[in-house]
Design a protein around this motif. Structure first.
Motif, PDB file in Angstrom:
ATOM      1  N   LEU A   8      68.658 -54.202  39.595  1.00  0.00           N
ATOM      2  CA  LEU A   8      67.753 -55.051  39.174  1.00  0.00           C
ATOM      3  C   LEU A   8      68.391 -56.585  39.511  1.00  0.00           C
ATOM      4  CD1 LEU A   8      67.048 -54.145  35.224  1.00  0.00           C
ATOM      5  CD2 LEU A   8      65.516 -54.117  37.403  1.00  0.00           C
ATOM      6  N   GLN A   9      67.882 -57.065  40.496  1.00  0.00           N
ATOM      7  CA  GLN A   9      68.245 -58.390  41.261  1.00  0.00           C
ATOM      8  C   GLN A   9      68.035 -59.438  40.485  1.00  0.00           C
ATOM      9  OE1 GLN A   9      67.498 -59.071  45.312  1.00  0.00           O
ATOM     10  NE2 GLN A   9      68.479 -61.242  45.177  1.00  0.00           N
ATOM     11  N   VAL A  10      68.858 -60.446  39.840  1.00  0.00           N
ATOM     12  CA  VAL A  10      68.336 -61.652  39.244  1.00  0.00           C
ATOM     13  C   VAL A  10      67.911 -62.615  40.089  1.00  0.00           C
ATOM     14  CG1 VAL A  10      69.351 -63.263  37.395  1.00  0.00           C
ATOM     15  CG2 VAL A  10      70.525 -60.916  37.616  1.00  0.00           C
ATOM     16  N   LEU A  11      66.923 -63.438  39.661  1.00  0.00           N
ATOM     17  CA  LEU A  11      66.295 -64.272  40.449  1.00  0.00           C
ATOM     18  C   LEU A  11      66.320 -65.579  39.570  1.00  0.00           C
ATOM     19  CD1 LEU A  11      62.953 -62.509  41.721  1.00  0.00           C
ATOM     20  CD2 LEU A  11      65.365 -62.636  42.762  1.00  0.00           C
ATOM     21  N   ARG A  12      66.153 -66.733  40.604  1.00  0.00           N
ATOM     22  CA  ARG A  12      66.170 -67.981  39.866  1.00  0.00           C
ATOM     23  C   ARG A  12      64.787 -68.534  38.871  1.00  0.00           C
ATOM     24  NH1 ARG A  12      67.583 -72.387  44.592  1.00  0.00           N
ATOM     25  NH2 ARG A  12      66.631 -73.614  43.087  1.00  0.00           N
ATOM     26  N   GLY A  62      75.191 -67.337  41.473  1.00  0.00           N
ATOM     27  CA  GLY A  62      76.498 -67.124  40.647  1.00  0.00           C
ATOM     28  C   GLY A  62      77.314 -66.403  40.948  1.00  0.00           C
ATOM     29  N   GLU A  63      78.326 -66.044  39.807  1.00  0.00           N
ATOM     30  CA  GLU A  63      79.556 -65.267  40.053  1.00  0.00           C
ATOM     31  C   GLU A  63      79.365 -63.778  39.185  1.00  0.00           C
ATOM     32  OE1 GLU A  63      81.681 -65.787  42.428  1.00  0.00           O
ATOM     33  OE2 GLU A  63      80.425 -67.709  43.006  1.00  0.00           O
ATOM     34  N   GLN A 103      81.014 -60.140  33.005  1.00  0.00           N
ATOM     35  CA  GLN A 103      80.971 -58.884  32.288  1.00  0.00           C
ATOM     36  C   GLN A 103      79.648 -58.082  32.600  1.00  0.00           C
ATOM     37  OE1 GLN A 103      81.059 -59.359  28.169  1.00  0.00           O
ATOM     38  NE2 GLN A 103      81.382 -57.369  27.678  1.00  0.00           N
ATOM     39  N   PHE A 104      78.559 -58.891  32.699  1.00  0.00           N
ATOM     40  CA  PHE A 104      77.379 -58.228  32.780  1.00  0.00           C
ATOM     41  C   PHE A 104      76.590 -58.464  34.369  1.00  0.00           C
ATOM     42  CE2 PHE A 104      77.297 -59.620  28.366  1.00  0.00           C
ATOM     43  CZ  PHE A 104      77.560 -58.460  27.885  1.00  0.00           C
ATOM     44  N   LEU A 105      77.174 -59.173  35.026  1.00  0.00           N
ATOM     45  CA  LEU A 105      76.574 -59.248  36.393  1.00  0.00           C
ATOM     46  C   LEU A 105      77.544 -58.939  37.560  1.00  0.00           C
ATOM     47  CD1 LEU A 105      75.108 -62.939  36.131  1.00  0.00           C
ATOM     48  CD2 LEU A 105      73.903 -61.013  36.081  1.00  0.00           C
ATOM     49  N   PHE A 106      76.966 -58.240  38.424  1.00  0.00           N
ATOM     50  CA  PHE A 106      77.843 -57.994  39.691  1.00  0.00           C
ATOM     51  C   PHE A 106      77.259 -58.661  41.113  1.00  0.00           C
ATOM     52  CE2 PHE A 106      77.998 -55.274  43.638  1.00  0.00           C
ATOM     53  CZ  PHE A 106      79.677 -55.046  43.572  1.00  0.00           C
ATOM     54  N   LYS A 107      78.265 -59.161  41.707  1.00  0.00           N
ATOM     55  CA  LYS A 107      77.827 -59.924  42.864  1.00  0.00           C
ATOM     56  C   LYS A 107      78.256 -59.084  44.324  1.00  0.00           C
ATOM     57  CE  LYS A 107      78.310 -64.695  45.176  1.00  0.00           C
ATOM     58  NZ  LYS A 107      78.874 -65.977  44.907  1.00  0.00           N
ATOM     59  N   ASP A 108      77.223 -58.705  45.010  1.00  0.00           N
ATOM     60  CA  ASP A 108      77.572 -57.972  46.237  1.00  0.00           C
ATOM     61  C   ASP A 108      77.995 -58.722  47.294  1.00  0.00           C
ATOM     62  OD1 ASP A 108      75.535 -58.961  47.481  1.00  0.00           O
ATOM     63  OD2 ASP A 108      74.361 -57.000  47.381  1.00  0.00           O
ATOM     64  N   ARG A 109      78.352 -58.059  48.403  1.00  0.00           N
ATOM     65  CA  ARG A 109      78.837 -58.626  49.619  1.00  0.00           C
ATOM     66  C   ARG A 109      78.125 -59.704  50.269  1.00  0.00           C
ATOM     67  NH1 ARG A 109      80.411 -53.617  53.170  1.00  0.00           N
ATOM     68  NH2 ARG A 109      78.673 -52.891  52.237  1.00  0.00           N
ATOM     69  N   THR A 110      76.608 -59.629  50.029  1.00  0.00           N
ATOM     70  CA  THR A 110      75.689 -60.436  50.712  1.00  0.00           C
ATOM     71  C   THR A 110      75.340 -61.606  49.467  1.00  0.00           C
ATOM     72  OG1 THR A 110      73.776 -59.393  49.827  1.00  0.00           O
ATOM     73  CG2 THR A 110      74.608 -58.641  51.867  1.00  0.00           C
ATOM     74  N   GLY A 111      76.097 -62.030  48.512  1.00  0.00           N
ATOM     75  CA  GLY A 111      75.832 -62.948  47.608  1.00  0.00           C
ATOM     76  C   GLY A 111      75.027 -62.725  46.619  1.00  0.00           C
ATOM     77  N   LYS A 112      74.010 -61.495  46.575  1.00  0.00           N
ATOM     78  CA  LYS A 112      73.205 -60.990  45.309  1.00  0.00           C
ATOM     79  C   LYS A 112      73.980 -60.702  44.043  1.00  0.00           C
ATOM     80  CE  LYS A 112      69.928 -59.425  49.026  1.00  0.00           C
ATOM     81  NZ  LYS A 112      69.136 -58.198  49.515  1.00  0.00           N
ATOM     82  N   LEU A 113      73.068 -61.034  43.176  1.00  0.00           N
ATOM     83  CA  LEU A 113      73.587 -60.747  41.698  1.00  0.00           C
ATOM     84  C   LEU A 113      72.819 -59.880  41.147  1.00  0.00           C
ATOM     85  CD1 LEU A 113      74.617 -64.230  40.242  1.00  0.00           C
ATOM     86  CD2 LEU A 113      76.071 -62.302  40.610  1.00  0.00           C
TER      87      LEU A 113
END
Length: 697
Positions: free
Chosen positions: A115-119, A128-129, A132-142
């Protein structure tokens, strides 16, 4: 034409008769589904009245009618939050909300997604960064971690089991598997191929698949075991589509599924728990129906149908692959069967298949084996349909009156005038809402309760300001007088007593007592779980031949007065609204908070208490003593009182009025033995002791 051997036909028919006797027949299955769908509608209408962003669904065996009393199946409740919309295509992005884009590519396990978070302000990835509940991958996707569900379940004090929080109930109640989910309105990409496939059985039909495609899908917070993205993956659930499939099975197919689960419970789970699940059995059944001709699924061929399903399950275990019926890439057996247990499970299934039905004689669940033996000897067995029907309708009654707890929780910080406006809105929406089908039936069941509550709140304001009750308040109260045998009428009698309309109160109480058949009427309390004794036989029998309309003649809910109804409550009962000290409040649960600031009393004790007070005013000594005796007898003998401690408290106040201080003290002490905290008995004891001490001075 397909021919059924005599032995197979005989065993199948006897087995079908046994299953019908334990409640697996068309009538009880339909009754079960109706009851749970009504509960679902009542729950969701209640949420909608509060403009909630959530829906709840009841899935699994209980709501499908695919369980028995002996199986003791859990209740599967899915709670869906609509505040975070899920989309599968950028064009579906909804402005103003944080959308979640379902990622279903080769990096994700089949049957799962990320589940990718959108604006919220533009259809673009949210910047974002990690936290606890969000993960940022190498491409910057949350991406949203499924860990958020675990934290939520722990916060509401649920033991976590996979994606579910388990709430264990007292004896006589279902354990509740509570699943938090997010909903996507579109059909999952991974299941789109299924819509075009068709097996030999021509099942599901094109119409069924078309309906399924409109149900969308859920995602639940659990990743595929062993996946490198396990903490990020969300399992895709097509529960609404699966419900559609289950509701379109014939009775033989349903019985086949029930038998598979009973076999699982009897022969496999005691030795190898959680290896083979009931959902795997359901999936196997779906595959068998889809790939066989429809004419084999007949009552006189049940044994062959069961063998067919068990044989497919056997092959799935050999291959360690049970493909999800709708998303075949999702192997339900992945990582479930260890090499150590595999040969033992295969041997068990092989023995059952080869026994040609003889193994079923060893099943103790629901006495199925002994019942089958009796059938072969042409002896009668006891049917359980009345018990099942009674349990279903009693459960429905509990959920109807549970709405009163939800009202109190919503109004607890409101002034009486604010409460009136909120309740007017509730009444308007339930009476004038554009509901259809079972939703309409559900709204008709709860609207009278809202009317009576609104009328009672208005009456409380009338009494406070003018010491009388307006015609508008009485009209609203009258709209809900027949919700059950007693509770709403007792509110009316209580109001009449508080404005000294004693003769009218006496008339209402006499009517309640006339209608309250002690051999039939069952007390209903939805405030808290407690161990109930078996309901009355008269209650069971009437419930077996009627649906929800019989509840107004067979149930008596506890009487609940909100704090904004305080002037409709006799002084003796008002103490219940102030039962909790600050220390006591620390020992209250969230469910306790929904009723413990109210005055709550079971209908039958309150009937006799009000009669005692009314007869005291009218100077009818013999009738007053008779009412007191009935109150004492009810507290001692009625097994299913939900608020016995409150009944003892009001009995204690009667004893004080009788000048029997010792008996009053004993009543309060017994009350405290039942509920040591959050009990007005402490106030009564302190007051009584103060009076006694002052009297000796």
């Amino acid at each position: 034409m397909y021919q059924v051997p005599d032995y197979n036909q005989t065993v199948s028919m006897k087995l079908s008769e046994v299953l019908a006797d334990i409640g697996v027949d068309e009538r009880i299955v339909m009754k079960t589904r109706r009851s749970w769908l009504l509960i679902e509608s009542i729950t969701n209408i209640t949420y909608q009245l509060r403009d909630g962003n959530c829906l709840t669904y009841f899935f699994g065996s209980q709501s499908e009618g695919t369980t028995t009393k002996g199986m003791q199946s859990d209740l599967d409740q899915l709670y869906c939050n609509k505040a975070l919309p899920m989309i599968q295509d950028w064009s579906d992005w909804i402005p103003g909300l944080y959308n979640l884009l379902m990622i279903q590519d080769n990096s994700v396990s089949p049957g799962y997604c990320l589940l990718q978070v959108l604006r919220p302000d533009a259809p673009l990835p949210f910047d974002g960064e990690s936290d606890q509940f969000l993960f940022k991958d190498r491409t910057g996707k949350l991406f949203l971690k499924n860990y958020i569900v675990h934290v939520t379940l722990l916060n509401i004090k649920r033991e976590i089991h996979g994606p579910a929080g388990v709430l264990q109930r007292h004896p006589g109640y279902f354990d509740n598997d509570f699943v938090l989910a997010l909903h996507c309105t579109t059909w999952p990409q991974q299941a789109r191929q299924w819509l075009d496939q068709q097996g030999e059985g021509q099942w599901p039909s094109a119409e069924m698949k078309q309906y399924c495609s409109r149900t969308g899908c859920f995602v639940v917070g659990v990743g595929c075991s062993g996946s490198e993205h396990e903490q990020l993956e969300w399992r895709i659930s097509t529960s609404l589509a699966e419900r559609c499939l289950m509701f379109n099975l014939n009775i033989t197919q349903i019985r086949c599924y029930v038998l598979m689960k009973i076999i699982l419970k009897t022969f496999i789970n005691p030795l190898f728990k959680d290896v083979i699940s009931s959902f795997m059995c359901k999936t196997v059944l779906f595959h068998c129906i889809s790939n066989t001709h429809s004419n084999i699924w007949r009552e006189n061929n049940l044994l062959s149908c069961l063998s067919l399903c068990l044989y497919l399950l056997y092959n799935n275990i050999i291959n360690e692959n049970c493909p999800h019926f709708i998303i075949p890439g999702n192997n339900l057996m992945r990582g479930k069967i260890s090499p150590a247990v595999k040969p033992y499970i295969l041997e068990i299934l092989s023995n059952i298949i080869n026994s040609e039905g003889v193994a079923l004689l060893g099943i103790k669940c629901d006495d199925l084996g002994s019942r089958l033996h009796l059938k072969f000897n042409n002896l009668c067995t006891i049917k359980t349909s009345d018990i099942i029907s009674g349990t279903l309708l009693f459960n429905l009654a509990k959920h109807i009156y549970m709405t009163l707890k939800e009202i109190n929780y919503h109004l607890k910080d409101s002034s009486p005038n604010e409460a009136v406006e909120i309740l007017k809105n509730y009444v308007s929406k339930t009476i004038n809402g554009q509901y259809e089908g079972l939703d309409k039936t559900a709204s008709n069941l709860i609207a009278p309760i809202y009317c009576t509550t609104l009328g009672s709140v208005l009456a409380s304001l009338n009494i406070y300001h003018y010491n009388t009750v307006s015609a508008d308040a009485l009209k609203l109260i009258s709209l809900g007088l027949n919700t059950d045998v007693a509770s709403s009428k007792l509110k009316l009698a209580s109001i009449l007593y508080c404005v000294q309309e004693i003769q009218k109160a006496d008339s209402v109480l006499s009517e309640i007592e006339r209608r309250y058949d002690l051999q039939i009427v069952e007390p209903v309390c939805s405030c808290h779980d407690f161990e109930k004794k078996t309901p009355r036989q008269g209650f069971f029998k009437l419930c077996d031949i009627h649906n929800e309309e019989i509840l107004q003649y067979t149930t008596a809910s506890c009487v609940i007065f909100l704090q904004c109804e305080i002037h409709c409550v006799p002084n003796e009962l008002r103490y219940e609204m102030f039962r909790s000290t600050q220390e006591d409040r620390m020992f209250r649960t969230e469910e306790d908070n929904k009723w413990m600031d109210c005055a709550v009393v079971d209908s039958l004790p309150y009937l006799y208490f009000l009669q005692y007070k009314v007869y005291s005013h009218l100077g009818r000594h013999d009738q007053k003593q008779a009412a007191l005796f009935k109150l004492i007898r009810t507290i001692k003998e009625e097994p299913n009182l939900g608020h016995r401690e409150t009944a003892l408290n009001i009995l204690g106040k009667c004893m004080e009025q009788e000048g029997r201080a010792g008996d009053a003290f004993q009543c309060y002490s017994m009350s405290l033995n039942i509920r040591g905290r959050n009990n007005a008995a402490k106030i009564h004891i302190a007051t009584l002791l103060s009076v006694l001490i002052n009297a000796r001075r």
